[in-house]
Each structure stands twice: as C-alpha cells, then as structure tokens.
Design a protein around this motif. Sequence first.
Motif, short mmCIF file in Angstrom:
data_model
loop_
_atom_site.label_atom_id
_atom_site.label_comp_id
_atom_site.label_asym_id
_atom_site.label_seq_id
_atom_site.Cartn_x
_atom_site.Cartn_y
_atom_site.Cartn_z
N TYR A 185 0.83 -1.20 0.00
CA TYR A 185 0.00 0.00 0.00
C TYR A 185 0.87 1.25 0.00
O TYR A 185 0.65 2.19 -0.78
N ALA A 186 1.91 1.26 0.84
CA ALA A 186 2.76 2.44 0.96
C ALA A 186 3.48 2.75 -0.35
O ALA A 186 3.69 3.90 -0.69
N SER A 187 3.84 1.70 -1.09
CA SER A 187 4.57 1.93 -2.34
C SER A 187 3.63 2.34 -3.47
O SER A 187 4.09 2.65 -4.57
N GLY A 188 2.32 2.30 -3.23
CA GLY A 188 1.39 2.70 -4.27
C GLY A 188 0.93 1.55 -5.15
O GLY A 188 0.25 1.76 -6.15
N ARG A 189 1.29 0.32 -4.77
CA ARG A 189 0.81 -0.82 -5.54
C ARG A 189 -0.72 -0.88 -5.47
O ARG A 189 -1.38 -1.32 -6.39
N CYS A 190 -1.28 -0.45 -4.32
CA CYS A 190 -2.74 -0.42 -4.17
C CYS A 190 -3.18 1.02 -3.94
O CYS A 190 -2.44 1.82 -3.38
N ASP A 191 -4.41 1.31 -4.33
CA ASP A 191 -4.98 2.63 -4.03
C ASP A 191 -5.48 2.68 -2.61
O ASP A 191 -5.49 3.73 -1.98
N VAL A 192 -5.94 1.52 -2.14
CA VAL A 192 -6.66 1.45 -0.87
C VAL A 192 -6.09 0.30 -0.05
O VAL A 192 -5.70 -0.72 -0.61
N TYR A 193 -6.06 0.48 1.27
CA TYR A 193 -5.79 -0.64 2.15
C TYR A 193 -7.00 -0.78 3.04
O TYR A 193 -7.54 0.21 3.52
N THR A 194 -7.47 -2.00 3.22
CA THR A 194 -8.64 -2.18 4.06
C THR A 194 -8.38 -3.18 5.17
O THR A 194 -7.74 -4.21 4.96
N THR A 195 -8.83 -2.83 6.37
CA THR A 195 -8.86 -3.75 7.50
C THR A 195 -9.75 -3.08 8.54
O THR A 195 -10.46 -2.11 8.23
N ASP A 196 -9.75 -3.58 9.78
CA ASP A 196 -10.56 -2.93 10.81
C ASP A 196 -10.03 -1.52 11.05
O ASP A 196 -8.84 -1.27 10.95
N VAL A 197 -10.95 -0.61 11.41
CA VAL A 197 -10.56 0.79 11.56
C VAL A 197 -9.42 0.95 12.58
O VAL A 197 -8.50 1.73 12.37
N SER A 198 -9.48 0.16 13.65
CA SER A 198 -8.40 0.23 14.65
C SER A 198 -7.07 -0.14 14.01
O SER A 198 -6.04 0.49 14.27
N GLY A 199 -7.10 -1.17 13.16
CA GLY A 199 -5.89 -1.59 12.46
C GLY A 199 -5.38 -0.51 11.51
O GLY A 199 -4.18 -0.29 11.39
N LEU A 200 -6.32 0.18 10.86
CA LEU A 200 -5.93 1.28 9.97
C LEU A 200 -5.25 2.39 10.76
O LEU A 200 -4.22 2.92 10.35
N ALA A 201 -5.87 2.71 11.91
CA ALA A 201 -5.29 3.77 12.75
C ALA A 201 -3.90 3.37 13.21
O ALA A 201 -2.97 4.18 13.23
N SER A 202 -3.77 2.09 13.58
CA SER A 202 -2.48 1.61 14.04
C SER A 202 -1.45 1.65 12.92
O SER A 202 -0.32 2.12 13.11
N THR A 203 -1.85 1.20 11.74
CA THR A 203 -0.94 1.23 10.60
C THR A 203 -0.52 2.65 10.27
O THR A 203 0.66 2.93 10.04
N ARG A 204 -1.51 3.57 10.30
CA ARG A 204 -1.19 4.96 9.97
C ARG A 204 -0.21 5.54 10.98
O ARG A 204 0.74 6.21 10.62
N ALA A 205 -0.45 5.25 12.27
CA ALA A 205 0.38 5.87 13.30
C ALA A 205 1.75 5.22 13.40
O ALA A 205 2.73 5.88 13.74
N THR A 206 1.85 3.90 13.15
CA THR A 206 3.10 3.23 13.47
C THR A 206 3.85 2.70 12.26
O THR A 206 5.02 2.37 12.37
N GLN A 207 3.18 2.56 11.09
CA GLN A 207 3.88 1.91 9.99
C GLN A 207 4.08 2.77 8.75
O GLN A 207 4.94 2.49 7.94
N LEU A 208 3.23 3.80 8.59
CA LEU A 208 3.35 4.61 7.37
C LEU A 208 4.29 5.77 7.64
O LEU A 208 4.23 6.40 8.70
N PRO A 209 5.17 6.08 6.68
CA PRO A 209 6.19 7.11 6.90
C PRO A 209 5.60 8.50 7.17
O PRO A 209 6.08 9.21 8.06
N ASN A 210 4.55 8.91 6.44
CA ASN A 210 3.95 10.23 6.69
C ASN A 210 2.47 10.07 7.02
O ASN A 210 1.62 10.13 6.13
N PRO A 211 2.16 9.87 8.31
CA PRO A 211 0.77 9.58 8.71
C PRO A 211 -0.22 10.61 8.17
O PRO A 211 -1.35 10.25 7.83
N ASP A 212 0.20 11.87 8.07
CA ASP A 212 -0.76 12.91 7.68
C ASP A 212 -1.16 12.84 6.21
O ASP A 212 -2.10 13.50 5.78
#
Lengths: 339, 397
Positions: A185-212
């Motif tokens: 997802y981060a490299s742009g291979r996908c437009d969207v990543y889907t999972t539970d909202v908590s998981g999305l929040a976690s991914t955004r806060a801890t795994q993606l380089p620019n959460p904003d």
Amino acid sequence: MKLLATAAAAAALVFVAQGAQAGATFDAVKSKGFVQCGMNGSVGGFGAPDAKGEMKGLDVDLCRAVAAAMFGDANKVKHTPLTAQQRFTALQSGEVDMLARNTTQTLTRDASLGLIGAGVNYYDGQGFIVTKKLGVKSAKELNGATVCVQPGTTTELNLADYFRANKLTFKPVVIEKLDEVVGAYASGRCDVYTTDVSGLASTRATQLPNPDDHVILPEVISKEPLGPLVRQGDDTWLVVVRWALNAMVEAEEYGITSANVDEMLKSDNPNVKRILGVTPGGGKALGLDEKWAYNIIKQVGNYGESFDRNVGKGSPLKLDRGVNALWNAGGLMYAWPIR
Amino acid sequence: MADPRVNGGQSAPPRRLSWNDPDVRSVVYQVVAVALVGIIGWFLVSNTLHNLSIRNISTGFHFLGREAGFAIGESPIAYGPENTYSRAILVGILNTIRIAVIGVILATIIGTVIGIARLSKNWLVAKLSMIYVEVIRNVPLLLQLFFWYAIITEMLPGPRQALNVMPGVFMSNRGIKVPAPTEHFAFDLAAIGFLLAFVLIFIMVNLAKKRQDATGKAFPVYRGGILLLVGMPLLGWLIGGAPWELDVPKLQGFNFVGGATLTPEFAALLFGLVLYTAGFIAEVVRSGIQAVNYGQWEAASAIGLSRSQTLRLIVLPQSLRVIIPPMTSQYLNLTKNSSLAVAIGYPDIVSIANTTLNQTGQAIEGIMIIMAVYLSISLSISVFMNWYNKHIALVER
C-alpha cells in the motif's frame, strides 16, 4: 515457510493424542506454568514489540491478565506471533492456549472451527484508508480501485461483499504478512488498504512514513467484534479467559485502578470487596486464587487504563473510546457482574 | 512357482507350506507389510477423524461447493466472489501451471545460454556468467522475490505518471499494460495457424532428414521453420478478414482499463524463479558439456566443423544424456518454489488453498489439496522427462 507452518500444524492435528479432552487446557497451562498466547505481533497498540522488544498492546494485556489470574504473575506469558492464516490452526492444534489477536467473533468460527469466543475486548468495524492526494472522500468512489487486503480474514470477505452490494469493481492484492501488505500500500501498488478501523489507525500511526498523508474514509462497512478465542472442550479454561476480561472492565466501572487497588482493599463497597477477593468465593469458584482479580488490576490495570495506554489518548494511535466506552458512559463495554 | 532349475526342469512335487520355502516367506512378508501399512493408515485416519470430531471441527470436502466469497487478483478463467471454492482452487491450479510452464521454458533458455557462456573462450563472458551463477545460487529465493517485487512496485511510478514506453504500452507499479487484440475469430484462426506450424515443422524436419540421408543435400530447415511460424498465423489472420482493432489500455479512474496486463506479482515471481533456476540449470548444462569427451571436439574440428556447429551437432546432443536427469529435478524445483508466491501476493494454488482452509477452518483438507496438486504436477513432469530421457538415450546396436 508459511506452508510449512500450516502443514506442521495440520500434521499436529493428525497426530495429537486421543486423551486431550475436557479440562485438559486448564490443567496443562497450570502445570507448565505459563500461558502460550497467540497474538498478532505487528499491529501496534494491539500486539507488537516496543523499542525494547517487549510485546505491548491491548491484546497482549489480555494475555497478561489471564496469566495474572492463573499464576498471580502477569509475566508468565509466552507470545506466539501469528498471521491471519496461521491463527486458527495454531489454536486448534494446541500450539497456543488462547488467541488474543484482533480476531472477529463469527458464527463459522464458533460453529465449525472447534473454537469458541470468550468475549469482546474491542468493538470494531472495517474501513478503508487512502492517500490524501487521491482526492477520494467516500468508499462509494472506489470503483475500479486496487485494494490491498490480508487473506483468510473476515475483512477479505466483507470487502468482496461490499463492492458486490454497491455494484463496484475492484482488483485485490492479497498478501499474507501484514508488513508486506502495508508495504504494498505504501509503495502505491494499491490505491486502498482495508482492515478494521483500529488496524488502519495503528498502521497509519506506526507503519506509514507520513501519517498525515493518509485519510481513513468515513464508511465503516461491517461489525467486527474482536476478542479472545479458545478451543472448545475445556469450559474451565474458557471461563478463566472470559472472566479475566470481565474483571478488567468491572474494575474500571468501580474505579479500581492499578494505582489505587491496595487502598480499595479497604473499601466498604460490597461489589469492590467481591472483585478484589476480600469477600472470598469468586476465585475458588474459578479454580483460582481469591486474589485473581486483584492480581490482574494490580499488574495489568483495568480496561480503561489498558485502552488509554495502548490505543487511546496515551498512545500514538489516539483512538477515541467510541463504542468501547463503558455501558454507563454510552458505550458497549458491559461486564458480567462478579458475584 | 519354484525355480525349475532346482528340479532339473521337472514339474515340482506337491508342495507343503514351510517357512524354509522362500516363496512362502516372501508372500508372508508382503502380506505382513501390506497389513502394517493398512493398519497404520487406518489408525491415522480414524484417529484424525476422532480428534476432529471431539474438537467439533467440521470435516469433509463439502465446502468445495459453497460460495467462496473472496476475490482473486488474476485468473486465466472467469472468476468472481460468487463462484465456489472449487472454482477458486481451479484458478489457483491454473495460475501455478501458468507460472511453472512459462518459468520452465524461460529458465531453460537462459540457463542453457549462461551454461555455454561459462565455457566461452572469451574471458569476460566466462567470468560474468560465473559471477551470475555464484551470486544467484547463493542468495535465498525468497529474498530475490522480495527484491524484484520491491523493484517493480517502488521504482515504477503510479498509474497516473505511468511511463509510456511505446504507443499503447504503459509501465507503472500496477504492472505493464499492453494493447491486446479484441475478441475476433481471426485471432482464433491465427492461434490455430500457430499450432499447425509446429506440426508442419515436425513433418518438414523429418522429410529434410530423409532427403539428406538419401541425397546428401541439406534443406534450410531453420529458414523454413521461421517462415512457417510467421506465415501460418498470418495466413489465419488474413483469412479471418485481417481485423485491425486493438484494445488499447486507457487511464480511467484509478487505473488503466483494457489491454492485457503483466501484473507486478506475476512479473516478480517470474523474474525471481527464472533467474534463480537458470543459475542451477547453467551448472547442469556446463557439467553436461564437460562430460562429453574432449576428443569429440578434436574429431569434429578435424572434419572441418566450426565451434558452434560442433556444439550444436556433436556435443550438445551427447551431453543431453547427462543433462536431462538433473534438469528434471530443476523443473520440479521451479514448480515447487512457485509456492513462495504467497509472500508477494501472486494467487497460486498455495495462496488460494490457504485462504480457503482459513475461511472454512478445514486445514487438513486444504493441505491435502495442495499436496495432491503438487504431486500431480511433479509426477507429470517426471513422466514426461523420463520419456524424453529414454527417447534420447544411447541406442546400442
């Protein structure tokens, strides 16, 4: 590697001794002296190693609570990180004693997997995350999108259902390991990543380089009651896991925290006295020490403390309590009374 | 029957059952062995079923007829979430066969070229191919797959900034998009012409060989073959009315629509498997060539054959006998290694059977399907390669 693990677990199912039956898990856990807990291992806030390599998270706290109830020591836990695909076979074959791994409680899992849900420690729903520069405001605009998803999850099925129901098309990219699927997802291979909202929040806060740069779309397309699972056939063990969770929620309701629990021992409130084992009986009924709940609260904390520390305002995830607030605060967290 | 030599060829006397009789003993041993295998098998099956039932885990293959409910990224046949698990598994099998067939062909070509290059008289060519072989063979395949996948998805731009390398050809991190012929029966005719060309080439090669044996005159089989391969499909296309419409990919919404796609997952898996296996095949080819006695080279050069003619006509045919058996195991390796696809998201049989077993919770059945598929593919490759090996084996006169 993955295939090997699953095959080994399946083989374990073939060879397990016939004797393993009711009461066996509780006794086995007691005699080996620790809880083997299957958890995620890469979802920050729920179950992932911290900077020191120690497992931290809401799910991890539940495992620790079970250990505190069983042994009076929350550290008597061994963690087995499991992918979405490995988790059920690992539990079925006895590799782990319990799952506390952001797993959705469903009918299939209770009815045909030989497993049973022991409660809900996080009420969640499935959502979508996209990069802001895509300019998408709603999931309804995702027609033709490429979607990253983990296989073998309810998420994968809800995704197909949602697009079918709304007459939209999509291309799935299905990768098993969370780090790899997030990487795609981060490299742009996908437009969207889907999972539970908590998981999305976690991914955004801890795994993606620019959460904003990323936005979680408003649609929540499913109910995902996440909670611990155990094998069927040992009610004693099921009850211990279920009440470890209840004790944490009950403690929050009565204002018992890890900080004030010793003071609370002197409380006149009959409910508090029962929870903390000052009025004996509860622990013995579970086959545990009377101080079982005291140990949980002292060493792990109540549900609210665990929530804030791991996923709430005291954490990078900054998740709102939302429906996970206590019942008397407008949420769904409603512990069965300890009496 | 007892050995006739014992009784000088006379018919054997009426026999008594005796432990000293080797025939009796061998029958008893075999009966015991079969019974043991049967008992162990029965124990495993019944023990498994018993354990599954006390754990309330459902068993059987009934789930295959149920709706799968999950989507698959790429499929050679029509598939949607409303199809059954059995169709999903069929998609996985076809995807595995697709990567295996294309992979084996490409790895053989590249491996053979590099194997020959390692023996080249050109120092640079020989050293470069040696470095290739050593590097490729000593880096785990999984890492190589991640490497190629990362190269494709990280280095290539998103679909909106896709590189337009040729008119109608776009490269982006969604894969390589090329124009594809629209549905038209002329293209079917062209495909038939292509297949027909192979049959004609086969006939032509045989006729040419007969003629050369009889008259000593050579026939230009290579030029004739190329002519057939190009001409026959072209003929089919012309007969079909020579349609020109192509389905050219267009940027629409999130991605390109239309045309044919080489997905990053397939491409990364193919690159990884082909380059990795080619390293091993190169060694097989090199050792095969070196196994041919050097006298053959000298004899060939003595009758005036060039180095490349010697390689093609004298050395390679002889080395095939050494090459084929280890080559078979490389083909099997490539096929089995394709199961690493699960790590980069190519929907092969392992990936889909895994998802199935996870959605249904029926791990044993899922693993059984995976094992049955690989066993069938591997045995097919072995049978074919053994047949081929026999075909080219030295015929003693």
